[in-house]
Design an enzyme around this catalytic site. Structure first.
Site, PDB file in Angstrom:
ATOM      1  N   LYS A  80       6.508  -3.921  -3.285  1.00  0.00           N
ATOM      2  CA  LYS A  80       7.885  -3.380  -2.909  1.00  0.00           C
ATOM      3  C   LYS A  80       7.690  -2.919  -1.188  1.00  0.00           C
ATOM      4  O   LYS A  80       6.491  -2.469  -0.885  1.00  0.00           O
ATOM      5  CB  LYS A  80       8.579  -2.540  -3.320  1.00  0.00           C
ATOM      6  CG  LYS A  80      10.061  -2.366  -3.670  1.00  0.00           C
ATOM      7  CD  LYS A  80      10.534  -1.542  -4.818  1.00  0.00           C
ATOM      8  CE  LYS A  80      12.002  -1.659  -4.730  1.00  0.00           C
ATOM      9  NZ  LYS A  80      12.593  -2.937  -5.217  1.00  0.00           N
ATOM     10  N   GLU A 113      19.586 -15.743  -6.029  1.00  0.00           N
ATOM     11  CA  GLU A 113      18.851 -14.479  -6.464  1.00  0.00           C
ATOM     12  C   GLU A 113      18.527 -14.658  -7.948  1.00  0.00           C
ATOM     13  O   GLU A 113      17.259 -14.054  -8.156  1.00  0.00           O
ATOM     14  CB  GLU A 113      19.991 -13.493  -6.272  1.00  0.00           C
ATOM     15  CG  GLU A 113      19.606 -12.175  -6.833  1.00  0.00           C
ATOM     16  CD  GLU A 113      18.445 -11.448  -6.182  1.00  0.00           C
ATOM     17  OE1 GLU A 113      17.995 -12.108  -5.037  1.00  0.00           O
ATOM     18  OE2 GLU A 113      17.986 -10.593  -6.556  1.00  0.00           O
ATOM     19  N   HIS A 119      21.072 -35.046  -4.603  1.00  0.00           N
ATOM     20  CA  HIS A 119      20.537 -35.671  -3.275  1.00  0.00           C
ATOM     21  C   HIS A 119      19.018 -35.382  -3.501  1.00  0.00           C
ATOM     22  O   HIS A 119      18.184 -35.086  -2.609  1.00  0.00           O
ATOM     23  CB  HIS A 119      21.091 -35.085  -2.101  1.00  0.00           C
ATOM     24  CG  HIS A 119      22.662 -35.111  -2.065  1.00  0.00           C
ATOM     25  ND1 HIS A 119      23.355 -36.345  -1.272  1.00  0.00           N
ATOM     26  CD2 HIS A 119      23.642 -34.574  -2.152  1.00  0.00           C
ATOM     27  CE1 HIS A 119      24.186 -36.212  -1.441  1.00  0.00           C
ATOM     28  NE2 HIS A 119      24.669 -35.137  -2.053  1.00  0.00           N
ATOM     29  N   ARG A 132       3.965  -0.188  -4.909  1.00  0.00           N
ATOM     30  CA  ARG A 132       3.833  -0.656  -3.546  1.00  0.00           C
ATOM     31  C   ARG A 132       2.394  -1.555  -3.473  1.00  0.00           C
ATOM     32  O   ARG A 132       2.047  -2.004  -2.202  1.00  0.00           O
ATOM     33  CB  ARG A 132       3.658   0.508  -2.444  1.00  0.00           C
ATOM     34  CG  ARG A 132       4.894   1.234  -2.421  1.00  0.00           C
ATOM     35  CD  ARG A 132       4.764   2.412  -1.240  1.00  0.00           C
ATOM     36  NE  ARG A 132       4.546   2.092   0.011  1.00  0.00           N
ATOM     37  CZ  ARG A 132       5.710   1.771   1.039  1.00  0.00           C
ATOM     38  NH1 ARG A 132       6.866   2.018   0.535  1.00  0.00           N
ATOM     39  NH2 ARG A 132       5.384   1.251   2.131  1.00  0.00           N
ATOM     40  N   CYS A 188       0.912  -1.214   0.147  1.00  0.00           N
ATOM     41  CA  CYS A 188      -0.024  -0.007  -0.084  1.00  0.00           C
ATOM     42  C   CYS A 188       0.759   1.376  -0.047  1.00  0.00           C
ATOM     43  O   CYS A 188       1.836   1.389   0.711  1.00  0.00           O
ATOM     44  CB  CYS A 188      -0.943   0.144   1.224  1.00  0.00           C
ATOM     45  SG  CYS A 188      -2.056  -1.127   1.369  1.00  0.00           S
ATOM     46  N   LYS A 241      14.685 -13.889  -8.958  1.00  0.00           N
ATOM     47  CA  LYS A 241      14.066 -12.790 -10.117  1.00  0.00           C
ATOM     48  C   LYS A 241      13.239 -13.803 -11.048  1.00  0.00           C
ATOM     49  O   LYS A 241      12.173 -13.009 -11.574  1.00  0.00           O
ATOM     50  CB  LYS A 241      15.344 -12.526 -10.754  1.00  0.00           C
ATOM     51  CG  LYS A 241      16.092 -11.296 -10.236  1.00  0.00           C
ATOM     52  CD  LYS A 241      15.638 -10.046  -9.619  1.00  0.00           C
ATOM     53  CE  LYS A 241      14.952 -10.225  -8.461  1.00  0.00           C
ATOM     54  NZ  LYS A 241      15.745  -9.464  -7.380  1.00  0.00           N
ATOM     55  N   GLU A 273       9.663 -14.312  -9.842  1.00  0.00           N
ATOM     56  CA  GLU A 273       8.707 -13.285  -9.329  1.00  0.00           C
ATOM     57  C   GLU A 273       8.281 -12.342 -10.511  1.00  0.00           C
ATOM     58  O   GLU A 273       7.310 -11.967 -10.550  1.00  0.00           O
ATOM     59  CB  GLU A 273       9.274 -12.510  -8.231  1.00  0.00           C
ATOM     60  CG  GLU A 273      10.577 -11.591  -8.675  1.00  0.00           C
ATOM     61  CD  GLU A 273      11.271 -10.875  -7.631  1.00  0.00           C
ATOM     62  OE1 GLU A 273      10.352  -9.999  -6.740  1.00  0.00           O
ATOM     63  OE2 GLU A 273      12.254 -10.352  -7.202  1.00  0.00           O
ATOM     64  N   TRP A 284      -2.521  -2.844  -1.523  1.00  0.00           N
ATOM     65  CA  TRP A 284      -1.961  -4.113  -1.827  1.00  0.00           C
ATOM     66  C   TRP A 284      -2.972  -4.718  -0.622  1.00  0.00           C
ATOM     67  O   TRP A 284      -2.798  -4.607   0.581  1.00  0.00           O
ATOM     68  CB  TRP A 284      -0.509  -4.425  -1.282  1.00  0.00           C
ATOM     69  CG  TRP A 284      -0.091  -5.666  -1.528  1.00  0.00           C
ATOM     70  CD1 TRP A 284       0.417  -6.482  -2.893  1.00  0.00           C
ATOM     71  CD2 TRP A 284       0.086  -6.532  -0.513  1.00  0.00           C
ATOM     72  NE1 TRP A 284       1.020  -7.525  -2.544  1.00  0.00           N
ATOM     73  CE2 TRP A 284       0.858  -7.745  -1.344  1.00  0.00           C
ATOM     74  CE3 TRP A 284      -0.133  -6.646   0.841  1.00  0.00           C
ATOM     75  CZ2 TRP A 284       1.143  -9.127  -0.566  1.00  0.00           C
ATOM     76  CZ3 TRP A 284       0.202  -7.924   1.280  1.00  0.00           C
ATOM     77  CH2 TRP A 284       0.854  -9.055   0.596  1.00  0.00           C
ATOM     78  N   ASN A 342      -1.906   2.452   5.665  1.00  0.00           N
ATOM     79  CA  ASN A 342      -0.959   1.137   4.903  1.00  0.00           C
ATOM     80  C   ASN A 342      -0.697   0.317   6.298  1.00  0.00           C
ATOM     81  O   ASN A 342      -0.256   1.116   7.474  1.00  0.00           O
ATOM     82  CB  ASN A 342       0.445   1.744   4.413  1.00  0.00           C
ATOM     83  CG  ASN A 342       1.327   0.928   4.267  1.00  0.00           C
ATOM     84  OD1 ASN A 342       0.991  -0.256   4.108  1.00  0.00           O
ATOM     85  ND2 ASN A 342       2.678   1.318   4.175  1.00  0.00           N
ATOM     86  N   GLY A 343      -0.930  -0.768   6.267  1.00  0.00           N
ATOM     87  CA  GLY A 343      -0.779  -1.609   7.542  1.00  0.00           C
ATOM     88  C   GLY A 343      -1.971  -2.353   8.075  1.00  0.00           C
ATOM     89  O   GLY A 343      -2.844  -2.860   7.204  1.00  0.00           O
TER      90      GLY A 343
END
Ligand code: F6R
Length: 614
Positions: free
Chosen positions: A609, A486, A509, A31, A2, A490, A493, A80, A106-107
């Protein structure tokens, strides 16, 4: 997680604020983009207008003709979703029963259910499923009891529990925006004839470069010519806290690139150059952090997602350069380390935003046990560096794409300088070796440019091969392991292709069971040492003999190893420079896969983000 923004302006100076409100909100879209909304006091009218809907900002603005409106004081929100599915009724801002109060948040308000029950019993009518709406009704409740706006706001803040950054406007006080912060980030933009609040700095860059970071637990209000901040009932001095942000407006814009992600990958050489020079001229920051680490008997490193992967690279260099063991852990798992840390320990907390809640909670838990905290962040004055004993700042500029790219490599650069400085403080390397390594790191930006230049064509062809696959492995050894983690993050996502990373030796394994004809396996050739090359050669053959489509992205020294279907050279970086040459081609692969599959790499689904909810 958000984005919220609020602007209040003297109409004689700035005129209509709606264009700025839309622009600032759009800069926060990374966001969250499930829904968007605006609430503002209409120019010349005694009316509060709320326009909101499901969908991305552009479509909401168009559908509700927001751009054709005129306002003097307004708030806006891009969502979000946490409580309640994305829909018009759940979009922020939320209003009270009379439509005179609007709030964006936001929260998460943890105790919203009981507050809602209480308010419903008092006759308040709720129109959404969100936790946020209780704020508007609570404020309404206290105003109707005759409280002043600020007293009512303070009362509301004292009743809600959870995490929040809140902005609230009220028709009764048409030039004022109330704000409060608990955990979720909030900054104030200081203007002339106006003031603004926002979830982050880039959204306010076209308006002002003078910002104040609102601290945890602070609340207050802004008016066009007034800023008032309080903490626990006492007025906070804010003038000395104004920071002049050096980020340019262009750095927060696409500048001709189709996506922020692409732009941010391509600007890594510059980001590395600036971080390198910035850290050399602020060498005291790094040296102080190194002396904290040198005197510790246990070294922990933490972060989330990409920042955690940078932490793994740090652990590798600490082991190979400094010869010290480091305990890396994923920030959200901090509880599992409850008995650890303490006065003789140090925690290195890595967070580009400086606001990720998991990393912040890990930091606070360790700090409460007396652990010294060193942090790496890209955002000046953000919470994590502020709560650390020593902060080191990267100079990547604002990162807008949801997927972290340039901040990863600049974090690695800062952490490598830290490893070198620690090794020197402890006497593991002498001053000559230190100088040589630091001089070598100066080439980080050059190697990033070279990695892109030598690989870009091959990555394009590889994208065509991989875009129709549903799975892939990414395998490495040594330094190649965190780079593989990493790369897999990428790819996943932004392209939504399932990519899984493993240490190459570990693939025998279990993971190898999935290999069948043409299953793609990308190997990362990070270290040019004979031993690593020979071992990776064995792993390539194991996969090839089971029908895998084998690809290697890495150092020239790996060219010519047997069993490879595809080789992408990144030049010949030393182990110290390998991350800068190898990572950009892998980021480009993820980006190009996303674009070729019609995804929006800047706004991957379900992601936002800066994750400020646990
Ligand atoms: C991945 C990504 C996330 C972040 C993570 C931590 O591309 O961007 O995994 O790395 O959310 O964020 P910061 O570094 O802001 O703490």
């Amino acid at each position: 997680m958000c984005g919220i923004v609020g602007i209040t302006a003297d109409p004689l100076i700035t005129g209509n604020i709606i264009p700025q409100l839309i622009d600032s909100l759009k800069r926060l879209e990374y966001r969250g983009y499930d829904s968007a909304g605006f609430a503002f006091i209409e120019c010349g009218a005694d009316k509060l207008l709320v326009l909101k809907d499901k969908g991305k900002i552009d479509s909401v603005v168009k559908r509700h003709r927001v751009g054709s409106k005129c306002g003097t004081t307004g708030i806006a929100h891009t969502r979000w979703a946490t409580h309640g599915p994305p829909s018009q009724r759940n979009a922020h801002p939320h209003a009270d029963c009379r439509g005179e109060i609007a709030v964006a948040h936001n929260g998460i308000i943890k105790n919203f259910a009981e507050l809602r029950e209480l308010l419903t019993a008092k006759g308040h009518r709720f129109t959404s499923d969100t936790d946020t709406e209780v704020i508007a009704h609570l404020f309404e409740e206290y105003i109707s009891k005759g409280m002043s706006g600020f007293d009512a706001f303070k009362k509301v803040i004292s009743l809600i529990e959870g995490t929040y950054a809140i902005v609230l406007i009220h028709l009764g006080e048409p030039t004022r925006i109330y704000f409060a912060r608990h955990v979720s980030p909030l900054i104030i933009g200081v203007g002339e004839g106006f003031n603004a609040v926002s979830s982050d700095i880039p959204s306010l860059l076209p308006l002002t470069r003078r910002i104040i970071v609102v601290r945890d637990g602070e609340y207050g209000y802004i008016e066009p010519y007034r800023i008032h901040i309080e903490y626990e009932g006492a007025k906070a001095e804010w003038r000395s806290r104004i920071r002049l942000v050096t980020w340019s407006i262009e750095s927060a814009e696409k500048g001709g690139y189709p996506h922020f992600m692409f732009k941010e990958i391509m600007e890594q050489p510059r980001a590395l150059y600036e971080t390198y020079n910035g850290l050399l001229s602020a060498a005291a920051e790094v040296d102080k952090a190194a002396s904290i680490i040198s005197s510790a008997d246990h070294i922990f490193v933490t972060g989330a997602g990409t920042s955690y992967h940078a932490g793994l690279v740090f652990a590798y260099y600490m082991s190979t350069i400094t010869r010290l063991p480091v305990i890396p852990f994923i920030a959200s798992e901090y509880k599992a380390y409850e008995g650890l840390g303490g006065r003789r320990a140090v925690l290195i907390a890595i967070s580009q935003s400086g606001e990720t809640i998991d990393t912040l909670q890990a930091l606070r838990a360790f700090k409460a046990r007396g652990t010294r905290i060193v942090s790496i962040s890209n955002v000046i004055d953000s919470t994590i560096p502020r709560e650390s004993h020593q902060a080191i700042y990267t100079r990547a500029g604002p990162e807008i794409g949801v997927a972290a790219t340039k901040t990863f490599l600049t974090q690695i650069l800062a952490l490598t300088l830290l490893s070198i400085s620690t090794a020197f403080t402890l006497g593991t390397i002498d001053s000559r070796e230190k100088e040589d390594m630091i001089n070598e790191l100066e080439k980080a930006g050059k190697y990033a440019a070279k990695g892109i230049e030598t690989s870009i064509r091959r990555i394009e062809t590889l994208t065509d091969v991989l875009k129709n696959k549903t799975n892939m492995y990414i395998l490495g050894r040594g330094l190649g392991v965190p780079l593989a983690y990493e790369a897999a993050l990428k790819v996943k996502e932004v392209s939504y292709i399932h990519a899984e990373a493993y240490p190459a030796g570990e693939s025998k394994h279990g993971p190898i069971a999935l290999i069948e004809e043409d299953y793609p396996v990308i190997f990362i050739g990070a270290s040019p040492s004979k031993e690593y090359i020979e071992k990776l050669q064995g792993n390539v053959m194991e996969m090839k003999s089971r029908g895998a489509f084998t690809i290697l992205i890495g150092h020239d020294a790996y060219n010519g190893i047997k069993g490879l279907d595809y080789f992408v050279s990144v030049g010949n970086p030393s182990e110290l420079l390998a991350p800068y040459a190898i990572t950009p081609p892998l980021q480009l692969l993820a980006y190009k896969l996303a674009v070729s599959l019609g995804r929006d790499p800047d706004k991957p689904r379900n992601l936002a983000k800066t994750v400020t909810v646990e």
